[in-house]
Design a protein around this motif. Structure first.
Motif, PDB file in Angstrom:
ATOM      1  N   LEU A 105      43.914  38.651  22.959  1.00  0.00           N
ATOM      2  CA  LEU A 105      45.052  39.368  22.381  1.00  0.00           C
ATOM      3  C   LEU A 105      45.379  38.842  20.986  1.00  0.00           C
ATOM      4  O   LEU A 105      45.755  39.606  20.098  1.00  0.00           O
ATOM      5  N   ILE A 106      45.227  37.545  20.791  1.00  0.00           N
ATOM      6  CA  ILE A 106      45.507  36.959  19.479  1.00  0.00           C
ATOM      7  C   ILE A 106      44.490  37.436  18.448  1.00  0.00           C
ATOM      8  O   ILE A 106      44.801  37.567  17.259  1.00  0.00           O
ATOM      9  N   ASP A 107      43.282  37.727  18.909  1.00  0.00           N
ATOM     10  CA  ASP A 107      42.218  38.166  17.999  1.00  0.00           C
ATOM     11  C   ASP A 107      42.305  39.646  17.650  1.00  0.00           C
ATOM     12  O   ASP A 107      41.429  40.172  16.950  1.00  0.00           O
ATOM     13  N   ASP A 108      43.353  40.320  18.104  1.00  0.00           N
ATOM     14  CA  ASP A 108      43.556  41.732  17.773  1.00  0.00           C
ATOM     15  C   ASP A 108      43.639  41.897  16.248  1.00  0.00           C
ATOM     16  O   ASP A 108      44.422  41.217  15.578  1.00  0.00           O
ATOM     17  N   ASP A 109      42.826  42.802  15.698  1.00  0.00           N
ATOM     18  CA  ASP A 109      42.826  43.032  14.248  1.00  0.00           C
ATOM     19  C   ASP A 109      44.189  43.449  13.721  1.00  0.00           C
ATOM     20  O   ASP A 109      44.498  43.242  12.541  1.00  0.00           O
ATOM     21  N   ALA A 110      45.035  44.027  14.585  1.00  0.00           N
ATOM     22  CA  ALA A 110      46.366  44.475  14.153  1.00  0.00           C
ATOM     23  C   ALA A 110      47.234  43.307  13.691  1.00  0.00           C
ATOM     24  O   ALA A 110      48.201  43.512  12.940  1.00  0.00           O
ATOM     25  N   LEU A 111      46.900  42.086  14.106  1.00  0.00           N
ATOM     26  CA  LEU A 111      47.692  40.916  13.740  1.00  0.00           C
ATOM     27  C   LEU A 111      47.212  40.263  12.448  1.00  0.00           C
ATOM     28  O   LEU A 111      47.786  39.259  12.015  1.00  0.00           O
ATOM     29  N   GLY A 112      46.194  40.818  11.823  1.00  0.00           N
ATOM     30  CA  GLY A 112      45.755  40.313  10.537  1.00  0.00           C
ATOM     31  C   GLY A 112      44.937  39.036  10.643  1.00  0.00           C
ATOM     32  O   GLY A 112      44.472  38.652  11.719  1.00  0.00           O
ATOM     33  N   GLY A 113      44.820  38.362   9.515  1.00  0.00           N
ATOM     34  CA  GLY A 113      43.902  37.239   9.428  1.00  0.00           C
ATOM     35  C   GLY A 113      44.483  35.881   9.737  1.00  0.00           C
ATOM     36  O   GLY A 113      43.758  34.888   9.703  1.00  0.00           O
ATOM     37  N   ARG A 114      45.782  35.774   9.999  1.00  0.00           N
ATOM     38  CA  ARG A 114      46.379  34.452  10.252  1.00  0.00           C
ATOM     39  C   ARG A 114      47.439  34.586  11.324  1.00  0.00           C
ATOM     40  O   ARG A 114      48.529  35.102  11.079  1.00  0.00           O
TER      41      ARG A 114
END
Length: 505
Positions: A105-114
């Motif tokens: 879930l943290i690696d979801d692209d919606a959360l951006g690069g950081r």
């Protein structure tokens, strides 16, 4: 983009009325993690969520609202609890279990690069999951959790902020002295329930003058030395409806109209002068005579003779007080009120004998955080609302701060939970959890503060797992695509919902 909808300063002589607890004196003790942390937090959550099943302002706790609603003929349905009970004997999640549940879930692209995340066990204080958890990240309105804890530590829940009227230097002159109350209203129809009013203050002044009519009003807002706009604020904040000029004297959070709804509202450019003109009108003084100035020293100091109705220069003609700080904290957190947040941050500065400015407040807040024994290695503050992009807070600091607020060692800090939004139910989480796929498990179980600026999205709070273990958590991301607000919020909510929906062992 401006942040999600909306987030005082007493002088040295400003004392609360009888019956209001004085602020704590001296530095706060160092933090020690109690073994009964989770049990205490359960009691706090019961107080604000299970007994009062419809979370709202803490005025009900303080006896101002009727014990029972007025009969109206309509029968309300039975209330439904919105917070799951925690069990201090429930097994905690394992680090491996949390990693398996959260990392996709943290690696979801919606959360951006950081994306930086921390999850801790509220009972033991053990850090269960840490991915960038000690890195300073732009927190947006999650900053308000620090503001709440530091002001309750520095001032105490019962402190009230005074607004005074004193005799001026010239004959007929009345000085309106701002103490930093952001909720002050012109009359009983102000924006904030239970606010002090200039109408009441004007009545006190007329009584003190014994029928002598004042001829001029001077506005003293020198308690805040300025600047009025914060460092690192986006260009649209002063006029964008979620921020405004921060002055020691204002009406209705600097709103142009007290009838403005929650969230966005048009703000006035000079809140102190607007308040002064409203006061002059109540006193029957021409509004075009209102000017800025400073109050004279009291007669006891100067020995001067009186120019107004028998009272010497600086003599107090009246005073009104804000609601207790616990109510202002509740408002700040539940509605993310930025103006109230900046006023509370300045209360921390005043309590620590620093200038009531952005810089002074930031330094004082950091000082209190350190005194509480919380990790400050990545902490860098520029304001108290989270509007500034210069703020940096680590997820680990937020998880430890939330645990401390539930500690029996610091009972005055439990007030932050009164306004903490409940997923799918109240505050800035009212319309979240349920509609987006993968978020339903968090409804009524996640209780958290959110933060939003363009590219910045954050959430920090408490959650009970499906097995009943109480956790504190924080997820901060400050590199989201500018047009990705809704996907980022849904991604954050899925992380918190995953904590609610798993045993993760």
């Amino acid at each position: 983009m401006s942040p999600a909808p909306v987030g005082p300063a007493a002088g040295p002589t400003g004392q609360p009325p009888a019956g209001v607890a004085p602020p704590p004196v001296g530095p706060a003790p160092r933090r020690r993690l109690p073994l009964v942390l989770a049990a205490v937090l359960v009691l706090v959550l019961v107080a604000v969520g299970l007994v009062v099943v419809r979370p709202g302002p803490v005025e009900r706790w303080l006896g101002d609202a009727p014990a029972t609603p007025t009969a109206s003929g309509a029968v309300e349905p039975a209330p439904v609890p919105v917070l799951a009970a925690a069990d201090s004997g429930a097994p905690p999640p394992s680090t491996d279990g949390l990693r398996s549940a959260l990392e996709p879930l943290i690696d979801d692209d919606a959360l951006g690069g950081r994306v930086n995340v921390a999850v801790a066990d509220a009972l033991t204080g053990e850090m269960l999951f840490d991915r960038g958890g000690r890195e300073g990240t732009v927190p947006a309105s999650v900053t308000k959790l620090l503001t709440a804890v530091t002001v309750l530590t520095a001032r105490g829940p019962g402190h009230r902020i005074p607004t005074r009227a004193v005799a001026g230097k010239q004959p007929g002159e009345v000085v309106l002295v701002g103490g930093g109350d952001p909720t002050l209203a012109a009359d009983a129809k102000g924006f904030y329930p239970g606010a002090a009013s200039l109408t009441e203050l004007a009545e006190q002044v007329r009584a003190a003058l014994g029928g002598v009519t004042p001829t001029r009003v001077v506005v003293d807002s020198s308690r805040y030395p300025g600047p009025v706009y914060g460092p690192g604020w986006d260009d649209d904040i002063p006029t964008g409806g979620y921020g405004g000029a921060i002055t020691a004297l204002m009406l209705d959070g600097a709103r142009k109209s007290p009838k403005a709804g929650r969230g966005w509202a048009e703000r006035v450019a000079e809140p102190d002068l607007v308040a002064g003109r409203a006061f002059a009108e109540l006193l029957g003084v021409p509004v075009d005579t209102v000017r800025k100035g400073t109050a004279p020293a009291s007669t006891a100091t100067t020995g001067a003779t009186d120019p107004v109705g028998g009272a010497g220069p600086g003599a107090e003609l009246g005073v009104v007080y804000s609601p207790p700080l616990i109510r202002l904290v509740d408002i700040m957190i539940s509605e993310s009120d930025n103006i109230v947040a900046e006023a509370l941050a300045r209360q921390v500065a005043l309590a620590r004998d620093r200038p009531a400015s952005f810089d002074g407040a930031a330094a004082a807040m950091a000082e209190v955080v350190s005194e509480l024994g919380l990790p400050t290695g990545a902490l860098d503050l520029a304001d108290g609302s989270g509007l500034s992009r210069k703020n940096l807070i680590s997820p680990v600091l937020l998880t430890e701060l939330l645990a401390l607020a539930a500690s029996p060692d610091r009972p005055e800090l439990a007030g932050i939970f009164g306004g903490l939004p409940v997923a799918g139910w109240s505050g800035t989480l009212r319309d979240r959890y349920g509609a987006a796929p993968g978020t339903a498990a968090g409804a009524g179980v996640v209780r958290a503060k959110t933060g939003t600026l363009t590219r910045v999205h954050a959430i920090a709070g408490v959650v009970t797992t499906t097995e009943g273990r109480l956790l504190t958590f924080a997820v901060l991301t400050d590199d989201v695509p500018p047009d990705g607000m809704e996907p980022a919020r849904a991604a954050l909510d899925r992380i918190a919902a995953a904590l609610a929906g798993c045993g993760c062992r």
